[in-house]
Design a protein around this motif. Structure first.
Motif, PDB file in Angstrom:
ATOM      1  N   THR A  70     -13.229   7.851  43.947  1.00  0.00           N
ATOM      2  CA  THR A  70     -12.371   8.171  42.435  1.00  0.00           C
ATOM      3  C   THR A  70     -11.730   7.339  42.156  1.00  0.00           C
ATOM      4  N   TYR A 108      -3.792  -0.710  39.902  1.00  0.00           N
ATOM      5  CA  TYR A 108      -3.802  -0.631  38.636  1.00  0.00           C
ATOM      6  C   TYR A 108      -2.129  -0.831  38.202  1.00  0.00           C
ATOM      7  N   ALA A 165     -14.497   9.202  36.963  1.00  0.00           N
ATOM      8  CA  ALA A 165     -13.555   9.636  37.386  1.00  0.00           C
ATOM      9  C   ALA A 165     -12.614  10.482  37.103  1.00  0.00           C
ATOM     10  N   ASP A 166     -12.434  10.604  35.584  1.00  0.00           N
ATOM     11  CA  ASP A 166     -11.592  11.882  35.172  1.00  0.00           C
ATOM     12  C   ASP A 166     -11.989  13.124  35.276  1.00  0.00           C
ATOM     13  N   CYS A 187     -12.435   3.833  39.541  1.00  0.00           N
ATOM     14  CA  CYS A 187     -10.907   3.568  38.496  1.00  0.00           C
ATOM     15  C   CYS A 187     -10.856   2.275  39.004  1.00  0.00           C
ATOM     16  N   LEU A 196     -14.247   5.747  34.039  1.00  0.00           N
ATOM     17  CA  LEU A 196     -12.817   6.550  33.702  1.00  0.00           C
ATOM     18  C   LEU A 196     -13.282   7.791  33.753  1.00  0.00           C
TER      19      LEU A 196
END
Length: 198
Positions: free
Chosen positions: A132, A69, A157-158, A136, A154
């Motif tokens: 996950t 990230y 994944a959330d 991401c 996303l």
């Protein structure tokens, strides 16, 4: 013990770092939804905090995703601003071929990360942590490219991360991911509206 009592008990044990990570994480998603460049500096602060938090929670793939990230935030920041171009990056969507490629990459990343977690770490949740993380990885890549499909990866994944973080003893982060789910759905709809205006 009921759920509310568990929330209160867990909240009382939260660290200042978790609170700061959550605040900057929420700000980052909010700015992303608004297509505001501040998505990147707020996101960078959040991910650096989560590198630390995830390492101590034993979510090793999430440590890796937060390092990724950071890299994608620097790249996305540059790509969105485009300092050597007179035209900023516009919201777009993937072609069918690109969609197939990115779905395939989720599968590849999942398998590789699962193997790494099982073979080299003491992770207690290798399948879900690696899945996950794979979602991401692709979601952040698509965010940096300003592709609307980033929101779909996303969101998935959330949703999965809500029970995962609760189980790993990070209750505020779990609640944050529930909030992220709503923001991501809203972000998808907002970007979809902007895309249809073109």
């Amino acid at each position: 013990m009921d759920v509310w009592s568990e929330i209160v008990l867990a909240a009382s044990s939260m660290s200042v770092w978790e609170v700061l990570g959550v605040v900057f994480g929420i700000l980052s998603v909010w700015f992303s939804k608004k297509e505001n460049i501040l998505v990147y500096p707020t996101g960078i602060i959040s991910v650096l905090i989560y590198v630390y938090l995830c390492y101590y929670a034993g979510l090793y793939a999430d440590v890796g995703i937060n390092v990724f990230y950071f890299i994608m935030s620097v790249y996305g920041w540059y790509n969105w601003v485009r300092p050597f171009s007179d035209k900023s990056l516009a919201i777009g969507s993937c072609t069918k071929g690109e969609n197939a490629l990115f779905v395939g990459l989720v599968g590849v990343f999942w398998l590789v990360l699962y193997y790494v977690l099982v073979a080299f770490t003491d992770s207690t949740v290798p399948a879900i942590d690696s899945f996950t993380t794979a979602l991401c990885l692709v979601g952040m890549w698509l965010m940096a490219l300003k592709k609307i499909e980033n929101w779909i990866y996303l969101i998935i994944a959330d949703v999965i991360s809500v029970p995962l973080y609760w189980y790993k003893g990070l209750p505020l982060t779990s609640i944050q991911f529930a909030f992220f789910t709503g923001l991501a759905i809203s972000g998808y709809l907002e970007w979809k509206g902007k895309l249809s205006e073109k």
